[in-house]
Design a protein around this motif. Structure first.
Motif, short mmCIF file in Angstrom:
data_model
loop_
_atom_site.label_atom_id
_atom_site.label_comp_id
_atom_site.label_asym_id
_atom_site.label_seq_id
_atom_site.Cartn_x
_atom_site.Cartn_y
_atom_site.Cartn_z
N HIS A 169 0.84 -1.19 0.00
CA HIS A 169 0.00 0.00 0.00
C HIS A 169 0.89 1.25 0.00
O HIS A 169 1.99 1.24 0.55
N VAL A 170 0.40 2.29 -0.62
CA VAL A 170 1.11 3.57 -0.65
C VAL A 170 0.62 4.42 0.51
O VAL A 170 -0.55 4.81 0.56
N ASP A 172 1.48 7.87 2.65
CA ASP A 172 2.23 9.14 2.63
C ASP A 172 3.22 9.19 1.46
O ASP A 172 4.34 9.67 1.59
N GLY A 173 2.77 8.62 0.32
CA GLY A 173 3.60 8.64 -0.88
C GLY A 173 4.71 7.61 -0.89
O GLY A 173 5.53 7.59 -1.82
N ILE A 174 4.76 6.73 0.13
CA ILE A 174 5.81 5.71 0.22
C ILE A 174 5.16 4.33 0.17
O ILE A 174 4.27 4.04 0.97
N PRO A 175 5.55 3.47 -0.79
CA PRO A 175 5.00 2.12 -0.83
C PRO A 175 5.49 1.30 0.36
O PRO A 175 6.69 1.21 0.61
N GLN A 176 4.56 0.69 1.08
CA GLN A 176 4.91 -0.09 2.26
C GLN A 176 4.09 -1.37 2.29
O GLN A 176 2.94 -1.41 1.86
#
Length: 323
Positions: A169-170, A172-176
């Motif tokens: 999932h993205v 705060d603009g970071i894929p995690q």
């Protein structure tokens, strides 16, 4: 954490996995109460990954770790078994050599089983659990995480077992990678049903009296009869509602009920009565023979004592033995 998984996979969990995890947790908890804390090393550890002090580690329940194995057929994942893992709490890493050795041993016995993921205990997934999850991705690109909650909640009716999948999932603009809930069903085979029934009727550790065991057995039978009666009432009420037109008519259900009812007159046949009376008579005969044997044994002991007493009396010039 997302509410539910969107992968579309169907998970089937076997009771053996739940028993293994519960047994693993019980053993580790028992050892932790009788032994001093272990130094960090590759071992079957009991830790709280979010604890920040030794005092909180002692007060928190232990955690155990292991692998789950099974098969995947298309979109269906079936978890059959599990084994324990060696875990280092200081680095949150696994002993890969031990894992590969166990995998090789299981391959010799179950060539169709593969490592599907891992398991742990706790009320919820921890942030450090993702490190273990990512470490297993080199073996399975999409491992599953089985979490058993050992806390006792009498109000909870469902099994305290949760299965998680990982999704990208993205945030705060970071894929995690995050854990998401996955639904599952309990799947059993005949051998597992027999084993679980045997475990449920094990003799108490303190020995227990015959009366206690009989009472527990009769209580189980009574509970089963009550459950059967309640289900029959639900089915009866549903059929009445169908007859009155309150609910839609289900032809498949009616066929199943009709098939079930056709079997009932079989127990009223003449052959059944003859077989039942014969079995009943044989049981009474065996019981009667056992009582006769017990009575004969008691009588024999009485005669021996009687002869012994009169033999001693005859040596002193009294009467001879009666028998």
């Amino acid at each position: 954490m997302a509410e539910s998984s969107s992968s579309g996979l169907t998970f089937k969990l076997h009771p053996l996995v739940i028993l293994n995890i519960s047994d693993h947790y019980t053993r580790v908890k028992s050892q932790s109460q009788s032994q001093p804390p272990l130094t960090p090393s590759f071992t079957h550890v009991y830790i709280d990954c979010d604890s920040s002090s030794s005092a909180s580690q002692h007060s928190s329940p232990p955690r155990v770790f292991g692998c789950v194995i099974g098969v995947q057929r298309g979109r269906t994942v079936e978890i059959f078994n599990s084994f324990e893992l060696l875990y280092d709490p200081s680095s949150h890493s696994l002993d890969r050599s031990f894992l590969e050795k166990k995998q090789e041993l299981y391959k010799k016995v179950f060539p169709n089983f593969y490592i599907l993921g891992w398991y742990s205990t706790g009320s919820d997934a921890h942030e450090s659990d993702m490190q273990i999850h990512k470490a297993l991705m080199s073996i399975n690109e999409s491992p599953v995480y089985v979490l058993l909650n050992p806390s006792i909640n009498h109000a909870q009716k469902d099994l305290p077992v949760t299965i998680y999948e990982s999704e990208l999932h993205v945030i705060d603009g970071i894929p995690q990678l995050i854990f998401v809930h996955a639904s599952y069903t309990i799947e059993t085979v005949e051998a597992e049903r027999i084993s679980v029934d045997h475990v449920a009727h094990l003799k108490p550790s303190d020995g227990g009296s015959a009366a206690t065991q009989l009472a527990a057995h009769l209580t189980g039978i009574h509970s089963s009869i009550e459950m059967l009666n309640s289900r029959i009432k639900v089915l009866y009420q549903h059929l009445l509602a169908m007859q009155k037109g309150d609910t839609s008519c289900e032809s498949s259900l009616l066929r199943q009920v009709s098939s079930l009812l056709r079997r009932l007159p079989a127990i009223e046949s003449e052959k059944f009565q003859d077989d039942f009376l014969m079995e009943y008579s044989d049981t009474l005969l065996v019981t009667y023979l056992a009582m006769l044997t017990n009575c004969s044994s008691t009588t024999n002991e009485l005669v021996e004592k009687f002869n012994t007493a009169y033999e001693r009396h005859s040596r002193r010039g009294g009467r001879t033995a009666f028998i």
